[in-house]
Design a protein around this motif. Structure first.
Motif, mmCIF file in Angstrom:
data_model
loop_
_atom_site.group_PDB
_atom_site.id
_atom_site.type_symbol
_atom_site.label_atom_id
_atom_site.label_comp_id
_atom_site.label_asym_id
_atom_site.label_seq_id
_atom_site.Cartn_x
_atom_site.Cartn_y
_atom_site.Cartn_z
ATOM 1 N N ASN A 89 0.825 -1.213 0.000
ATOM 2 C CA ASN A 89 0.000 0.000 0.000
ATOM 3 C C ASN A 89 0.856 1.258 0.000
ATOM 4 O OD1 ASN A 89 -2.478 -1.314 -0.020
ATOM 5 N ND2 ASN A 89 -2.423 -1.610 2.190
ATOM 6 N N GLU A 90 2.146 1.091 -0.251
ATOM 7 C CA GLU A 90 3.089 2.191 -0.160
ATOM 8 C C GLU A 90 2.761 3.365 -1.092
ATOM 9 O OE1 GLU A 90 7.919 2.788 -0.144
ATOM 10 O OE2 GLU A 90 7.082 0.790 -0.103
ATOM 11 N N TYR A 91 2.133 3.069 -2.243
ATOM 12 C CA TYR A 91 1.827 4.120 -3.215
ATOM 13 C C TYR A 91 0.326 4.375 -3.341
ATOM 14 C CZ TYR A 91 6.715 3.729 -4.413
ATOM 15 O OH TYR A 91 8.084 3.732 -4.345
ATOM 16 N N LEU A 92 -0.456 3.781 -2.477
ATOM 17 C CA LEU A 92 -1.916 3.836 -2.588
ATOM 18 C C LEU A 92 -2.463 5.260 -2.560
ATOM 19 C CD1 LEU A 92 -4.415 2.124 -2.932
ATOM 20 C CD2 LEU A 92 -4.570 1.956 -0.446
ATOM 21 N N VAL A 93 -2.006 6.097 -1.651
ATOM 22 C CA VAL A 93 -2.499 7.477 -1.563
ATOM 23 C C VAL A 93 -2.207 8.221 -2.863
ATOM 24 C CG1 VAL A 93 -2.219 9.697 -0.378
ATOM 25 C CG2 VAL A 93 -2.362 7.575 0.954
ATOM 26 N N SER A 94 -1.008 8.063 -3.384
ATOM 27 C CA SER A 94 -0.618 8.737 -4.620
ATOM 28 C C SER A 94 -1.420 8.207 -5.815
ATOM 29 C CB SER A 94 0.878 8.550 -4.848
ATOM 30 O OG SER A 94 1.346 9.402 -5.854
ATOM 31 N N ILE A 95 -1.637 6.899 -5.865
ATOM 32 C CA ILE A 95 -2.431 6.307 -6.947
ATOM 33 C C ILE A 95 -3.867 6.820 -6.889
ATOM 34 C CG2 ILE A 95 -3.459 4.135 -7.768
ATOM 35 C CD1 ILE A 95 -0.738 2.800 -7.035
ATOM 36 N N GLU A 96 -4.439 6.852 -5.699
ATOM 37 C CA GLU A 96 -5.813 7.355 -5.554
ATOM 38 C C GLU A 96 -5.918 8.818 -5.977
ATOM 39 O OE1 GLU A 96 -6.747 6.343 -1.494
ATOM 40 O OE2 GLU A 96 -7.443 4.335 -2.081
ATOM 41 N N GLU A 97 -4.891 9.608 -5.700
ATOM 42 C CA GLU A 97 -4.868 11.004 -6.117
ATOM 43 C C GLU A 97 -4.829 11.116 -7.645
ATOM 44 O OE1 GLU A 97 -1.532 14.367 -5.741
ATOM 45 O OE2 GLU A 97 -2.325 13.688 -3.791
ATOM 46 N N VAL A 98 -3.972 10.314 -8.282
ATOM 47 C CA VAL A 98 -3.861 10.314 -9.745
ATOM 48 C C VAL A 98 -5.181 9.903 -10.391
ATOM 49 C CG1 VAL A 98 -2.802 9.053 -11.677
ATOM 50 C CG2 VAL A 98 -1.366 9.980 -9.855
ATOM 51 N N LEU A 99 -5.880 8.957 -9.767
ATOM 52 C CA LEU A 99 -7.129 8.424 -10.336
ATOM 53 C C LEU A 99 -8.386 9.081 -9.760
ATOM 54 C CD1 LEU A 99 -6.169 4.628 -10.367
ATOM 55 C CD2 LEU A 99 -6.033 6.287 -12.250
ATOM 56 N N SER A 100 -8.242 10.204 -9.078
ATOM 57 C CA SER A 100 -9.377 10.828 -8.389
ATOM 58 C C SER A 100 -10.540 11.185 -9.314
ATOM 59 C CB SER A 100 -8.920 12.066 -7.623
ATOM 60 O OG SER A 100 -8.446 13.053 -8.524
ATOM 61 N N LYS A 101 -10.272 11.438 -10.582
ATOM 62 C CA LYS A 101 -11.339 11.801 -11.529
ATOM 63 C C LYS A 101 -11.689 10.652 -12.471
ATOM 64 C CE LYS A 101 -10.530 16.728 -11.482
ATOM 65 N NZ LYS A 101 -9.299 17.226 -10.974
ATOM 66 N N THR A 102 -11.165 9.473 -12.177
ATOM 67 C CA THR A 102 -11.374 8.312 -13.043
ATOM 68 C C THR A 102 -12.154 7.243 -12.298
ATOM 69 O OG1 THR A 102 -9.255 8.742 -14.129
ATOM 70 C CG2 THR A 102 -10.197 6.548 -14.421
ATOM 71 N N PRO A 103 -13.372 6.922 -12.763
ATOM 72 C CA PRO A 103 -14.096 5.823 -12.110
ATOM 73 C C PRO A 103 -13.396 4.483 -12.418
ATOM 74 C CG PRO A 103 -15.515 7.033 -13.650
ATOM 75 C CD PRO A 103 -14.129 7.547 -13.816
ATOM 76 N N TYR A 104 -13.119 3.727 -11.381
ATOM 77 C CA TYR A 104 -12.472 2.428 -11.567
ATOM 78 C C TYR A 104 -12.869 1.492 -10.436
ATOM 79 C CZ TYR A 104 -9.096 3.675 -7.920
ATOM 80 O OH TYR A 104 -8.520 4.027 -6.727
ATOM 81 N N ASN A 105 -12.767 0.190 -10.713
ATOM 82 C CA ASN A 105 -13.003 -0.781 -9.651
ATOM 83 C C ASN A 105 -11.859 -1.775 -9.493
ATOM 84 O OD1 ASN A 105 -13.527 -2.499 -11.799
ATOM 85 N ND2 ASN A 105 -15.741 -2.370 -11.548
ATOM 86 N N ASN A 106 -10.887 -1.742 -10.406
ATOM 87 C CA ASN A 106 -9.678 -2.534 -10.187
ATOM 88 C C ASN A 106 -8.506 -1.950 -10.963
ATOM 89 O OD1 ASN A 106 -9.636 -3.775 -12.822
ATOM 90 N ND2 ASN A 106 -11.176 -5.201 -12.123
ATOM 91 N N ILE A 107 -7.312 -2.312 -10.492
ATOM 92 C CA ILE A 107 -6.069 -1.823 -11.086
ATOM 93 C C ILE A 107 -5.186 -3.033 -11.356
ATOM 94 C CG2 ILE A 107 -4.026 -0.369 -10.790
ATOM 95 C CD1 ILE A 107 -5.603 1.256 -8.725
ATOM 96 N N LYS A 108 -4.562 -3.023 -12.523
ATOM 97 C CA LYS A 108 -3.635 -4.093 -12.911
ATOM 98 C C LYS A 108 -2.294 -3.453 -13.287
ATOM 99 C CE LYS A 108 -6.822 -7.038 -12.301
ATOM 100 N NZ LYS A 108 -6.793 -7.844 -11.094
ATOM 101 N N TYR A 109 -1.234 -4.177 -12.999
ATOM 102 C CA TYR A 109 0.112 -3.664 -13.199
ATOM 103 C C TYR A 109 0.903 -4.636 -14.061
ATOM 104 C CZ TYR A 109 -1.289 -1.004 -9.078
ATOM 105 O OH TYR A 109 -1.966 -0.206 -8.196
ATOM 106 N N GLY A 110 1.610 -4.080 -15.061
ATOM 107 C CA GLY A 110 2.364 -4.964 -15.931
ATOM 108 C C GLY A 110 3.497 -4.275 -16.644
ATOM 109 N N ILE A 111 4.011 -4.990 -17.615
ATOM 110 C CA ILE A 111 5.233 -4.558 -18.275
ATOM 111 C C ILE A 111 5.123 -4.707 -19.783
ATOM 112 C CG2 ILE A 111 6.408 -6.799 -18.158
ATOM 113 C CD1 ILE A 111 8.773 -4.870 -16.919
#
Length: 159
Positions: A89-111
Motif C-alpha cells: 500500500n506504499e503508493y496507494l495514496v498517490s495512486i488514488e490522487e492520480v485516479l481521483s477523476k477516473t471511475p475504476y473498480n480494479n487496477i492491474k500492473y504490468g510490463i
C-alpha cells in the motif's frame, strides 16, 4: 547487427494499440521527458524524487486501470518495481490522487518489453510479480504474453 526499439518507440506502439482497442490514456511518459505522473511513496510524500515511480502508461477501459512499465530489455528490477505497486500500500495514496477523476473498480500492473531473444521465457519465470506482460515487435505490433485476469481479452493486434 540486430535492430532495436527504443523505450519511446515501445511506449508509442503500446499507446497506439491501447487506443485502437478503446482504452483511454490517462497519462504517459517518455524517457527523460518529465511528462508522466509521479507516484510518491507514503513514507516520503513530500520528497521530490526519493522512492518515486513514474509509470510509462496509465490507461483505463471499462473501470479497469492498467499501469505499464516499458523497457527495451528485461530487468528483474523492473518486475520487482511493478510487484511493489501491486502488493504493498506504499503508493496507494498517490495512486488514488492520480485516479481521483477516473471511475475504476480494479487496477492491474504490468510490463511492456521489446521482443528480443528469450524475452518470453524470462517473463514466464516471473509471472508472480506482474498482472500482465506484452511485447512489442519491430513492426510496432503488440503481442500479449501474459494476462492473468484477461484485461486484454477484447484487444486486437495493431498490425
Amino acid at each position: 547487427m540486430e535492430r532495436c526499439l527504443t523505450e519511446e518507440q515501445i511506449t508509442k506502439a503500446i499507446i497506439n494499440w491501447l487506443n485502437s482497442n478503446n482504452w483511454e490514456i490517462i497519462a504517459y511518459d517518455f524517457p527523460q521527458s518529465g511528462t508522466g505522473l509521479v507516484l510518491h511513496p507514503s513514507s516520503c510524500p513530500e520528497s521530490k524524487n526519493k522512492g518515486t515511480i513514474i509509470p510509462d502508461i496509465i490507461s483505463v477501459r471499462e473501470k479497469t486501470v492498467i499501469f505499464f512499465e516499458n523497457k527495451v530489455t528485461f530487468s528483474l528490477k523492473d518486475f520487482e518495481k511493478i510487484n511493489k505497486l501491486r502488493v504493498t500500500n506504499e503508493y496507494l495514496v498517490s495512486i488514488e490522487e492520480v485516479l481521483s477523476k477516473t471511475p475504476y473498480n480494479n487496477i492491474k500492473y504490468g510490463i511492456g518489453l521489446a521482443n528480443k531473444k528469450n524475452v518470453k521465457k524470462r517473463i514466464l519465470l516471473h509471472l508472480e510479480k506482474i498482472d500482465f506482460a506484452v511485447i512489442c515487435n519491430l513492426d510496432g505490433s503488440i503481442e500479449v504474453v501474459y494476462d492473468k485476469d484477461n484485461v486484454f481479452n477484447k484487444c486486437q493486434s495493431t498490425k
